[in-house]
Design an enzyme around this catalytic site. Structure first.
Site, PDB file in Angstrom:
ATOM      1  N   LYS A 259       0.857  -1.201   0.000  1.00 51.22           N
ATOM      2  CA  LYS A 259       0.000   0.000   0.000  1.00 51.22           C
ATOM      3  C   LYS A 259       0.884   1.239   0.000  1.00 51.22           C
ATOM      4  CE  LYS A 259      -3.927  -2.102   2.418  1.00 51.22           C
ATOM      5  NZ  LYS A 259      -4.940  -2.011   1.347  1.00 51.22           N
ATOM      6  N   ARG A 333      -9.981 -12.190   1.319  1.00 52.28           N
ATOM      7  CA  ARG A 333     -10.810 -13.250   0.743  1.00 52.28           C
ATOM      8  C   ARG A 333     -10.090 -14.591   0.747  1.00 52.28           C
ATOM      9  NH1 ARG A 333     -11.284  -9.849  -4.686  1.00 52.28           N
ATOM     10  NH2 ARG A 333     -11.191  -8.218  -3.099  1.00 52.28           N
TER      11      ARG A 333
HETATM   12  N1  BES Z   1      -8.241  -4.297   3.936  1.00 50.67           N
HETATM   13  C1  BES Z   1      -8.384  -3.830   2.600  1.00 50.67           C
HETATM   14  C2  BES Z   1      -9.708  -3.123   2.368  1.00 50.67           C
HETATM   15  C3  BES Z   1      -9.922  -1.829   3.094  1.00 50.67           C
HETATM   16  C4  BES Z   1      -9.585  -0.643   2.493  1.00 50.67           C
HETATM   17  C5  BES Z   1     -10.503  -1.816   4.336  1.00 50.67           C
HETATM   18  C6  BES Z   1      -9.795   0.542   3.175  1.00 50.67           C
HETATM   19  C7  BES Z   1     -10.726  -0.630   4.990  1.00 50.67           C
HETATM   20  C8  BES Z   1     -10.373   0.559   4.405  1.00 50.67           C
HETATM   21  C9  BES Z   1      -8.271  -4.981   1.618  1.00 50.67           C
HETATM   22  O1  BES Z   1      -7.492  -6.040   2.015  1.00 50.67           O
HETATM   23  C10 BES Z   1      -7.633  -4.401   0.408  1.00 50.67           C
HETATM   24  O2  BES Z   1      -6.480  -4.094   0.472  1.00 50.67           O
HETATM   25  N2  BES Z   1      -8.403  -4.290  -0.652  1.00 50.67           N
HETATM   26  C11 BES Z   1      -7.931  -3.719  -1.846  1.00 50.67           C
HETATM   27  C12 BES Z   1      -8.151  -4.722  -2.931  1.00 50.67           C
HETATM   28  C13 BES Z   1      -7.511  -4.337  -4.236  1.00 50.67           C
HETATM   29  C14 BES Z   1      -6.034  -4.505  -4.186  1.00 50.67           C
HETATM   30  C15 BES Z   1      -8.022  -5.210  -5.328  1.00 50.67           C
HETATM   31  C16 BES Z   1      -8.744  -2.472  -2.097  1.00 50.67           C
HETATM   32  O3  BES Z   1      -9.951  -2.510  -1.909  1.00 50.67           O
HETATM   33  O4  BES Z   1      -8.163  -1.452  -2.451  1.00 50.67           O
HETATM   34 MG    MG Z   2      -5.443  -5.811   1.403  1.00 51.56          MG
END
Ligand code: BES
Ligand code: MG
Ligand code: ZN
Length: 481
Positions: A259, A333
């Site tokens: 991230k 997931r």
């Molecule tokens: N934990 C995150 C989702 C999330 C984002 C929760 C912001 C709370 C606040 C999840 O694991 C994630 O990183 N999702 C990504 C998926 C993408 C890489 C396809 C997302 O939603 O950006």
């Molecule tokens: Mg994630």
């Protein structure tokens, strides 16, 4: 420290008094002078002022006018909100306790008012050196409401406590709360409430071939855990259990798809679904509800490492499905899928998973509700949505149309774990659906799980969302609703 709610049948002239009402004609006589009453009439009726405070030297008297609303869900929420506003004022005056008088015979509303005060009065002071100085003075609420049942007050205290337990877990940084510590904390909740708990260690997880959880864990120096909580009272009224599954990513760096910018900052909250499930089991067993319920919480952090899982990997999951990894940041997931296929062994009545799963869910509806989907659970979904209205953790149903499944077709494996650029919250749910064969509801709490600044009755940090929702859902089963 928890704010305890009590029912009282008397109060004295020195108690701090809160008078809650919708119409000035219902004001109790004898408390105010004619002048004061005229003043309130003028400012309330003409200028829409809805809060008055009187310093009586030995005590304070607060008058709170709540908007009249016929719709129950929004009405109760108004009482919670007014309660949460009074919380800051009471602490500002360094008051220890309040007597809240129900002048209009509305016990449910008065309890919601106390709920708002208590939820807002939560603090996470573990890492404050001068915690004692920072501690809110308010610690007790006395409800003067003739028709309020004592049992409802007891249950509300359990709900507040459980929500606080959930928030504590979410607010803990990963430096303390790694997967093993998380499982120990859940063990301690189980012990306090009297439900059963079992923690599967890495060896056991390996023998169960939980490839999704193990893949995400490859980037970690700490082992994964899989926590099973169970409340099965002798008087359980259901033959088949309700199973709750919670995402327990104790920290989400994104893994190799790391991230960027500030998007990692709050990712200690990525176990909020797991914390909500554990805290709900705690609440249900503390309240001794006659319902058989199971909680499953797979946990690990998601990090980069020499041996971390990478895009293009093909993972063999607990149920044997071969999954093509597209983006290591779509880690939730992977572990949920293993827990969902594991849940089949219980022959469940219904499975509900709770996860901070996608940024897509948050972008779609913001923080005001929960993105929800269901398969083969139309009626249960309606009941859960009703609970959502009751506790104001509202569900927004997204479609599970078969077309979305095509986004997950893989050239090389059985399924990809990630769809295209659109409808990310839905394709995530379609991926999870693959691992289920029972009535299933998916809750994506990415929006409301964590607040960067105090919002309504949510102090900064973990909100505890889904605890009140799931508890209400099970509570209603008992009431026969
Ligand atoms: N934990 C995150 C989702 C999330 C984002 C929760 C912001 C709370 C606040 C999840 O694991 C994630 O990183 N999702 C990504 C998926 C993408 C890489 C396809 C997302 O939603 O950006
Ligand atoms: Mg994630
Ligand atoms: Zn995540």
């Amino acid at each position: 420290m928890q704010t305890i709610i009590h029912k009282t049948s008397a109060y004295s002239d020195t108690d701090n008094l809160v008078l809650v009402l919708t119409e000035i004609k219902n004001m109790k006589s004898g408390l105010f002078s004619e002048q004061e009453l005229d003043y309130m009439k003028e400012y309330h009726s003409k200028h829409k002022k809805n809060f008055f405070s009187f310093n009586r030297m030995v005590n304070w008297v607060f008058v709170v006018f709540v908007e009249k609303e016929s719709e129950k869900s929004t009405r109760l929420e108004s009482y919670r909100l007014e309660g949460s506003k009074l919380q800051s004022i009471a602490n500002g005056h360094k008051l220890n306790s309040l007597v809240v008088a129900d002048l209009e015979n509305k016990p449910e509303e008065i309890l919601a008012f106390a709920e708002g005060i208590a939820l807002k009065n939560y603090q996470f002071l573990k890492y404050k050196s001068k915690a004692v100085e920072k501690l809110n003075s308010l610690n007790a609420i006395y409800l003067f409401s003739e028709n309020l049942g004592n049992d409802l007050v007891d249950v509300m205290n359990i709900i507040i406590d459980s929500t606080s337990q959930c928030r504590n877990l979410v607010n803990e940084p990963v430096a303390f709360l790694n997967a093993v510590q998380f499982s120990q904390e859940m063990g301690s909740l189980a012990q306090q409430s009297g439900c059963k708990v079992e923690v599967l260690n890495k060896k056991k997880i390996e023998s169960l071939k939980m490839g999704g959880l193990l893949a995400v864990n490859k980037g970690s120096v700490d082992p994964p855990t899989f926590t099973i909580m169970e409340w099965k009272p002798e008087n359980a009224q259901n033959n088949k259990p309700y199973v709750f599954v919670g995402k327990g990513v104790v920290y989400d760096t994104g893994g190799m798809n790391i991230k960027t910018g500030s998007s990692m900052n709050d990712m200690k909250m990525d176990m909020a679904g797991g914390a909500a499930v554990a805290s709900t089991l705690y609440a249900i067993s503390r309240a001794k509800l006659p319902v058989h319920v199971i909680g499953l919480i797979p946990a690990t952090d998601n990090r980069t490492h020499g041996n971390a899982y990478v895009n293009g990997d093909i993972i063999s999951m607990h149920d044997g499905t071969k999954v093509e990894v597209i983006n290591t940041d779509a880690e939730g997931r992977m572990l949920l899928a293993d827990a969902l296929s594991y849940a089949k062994k219980y022959n469940p009545e219904l499975v509900i998973d709770v996860a901070t799963l996608t940024g897509s869910a948050m972008r779609a509806i913001g923080t005001y509700g929960i993105v929800a989907m269901q398969c083969k659970a139309v009626n249960e979904f309606k009941k859960l949505a009703k609970s959502g209205e009751n506790v104001y953790e509202r569900l927004v149903e997204f479609p599970m149309w078969k077309e979305y499944r095509e986004d997950l077709n893989s050239d090389i494996a059985d399924i990809k774990h990630l769809g295209g650029a659109n409808a990310g919250a839905i394709t995530a749910a379609k991926f999870l659906e693959h691992f289920t064969d029972y009535p299933y509801i998916h809750l994506d709490i990415a929006g409301p799980a964590y607040f960067e600044k105090t919002t309504k009755y949510y102090p900064t940090g973990g909100s505890g969302v889904a605890v009140r929702l799931l508890f209400n859902f099970i509570w209603n089963k008992v009431a026969g609703n």
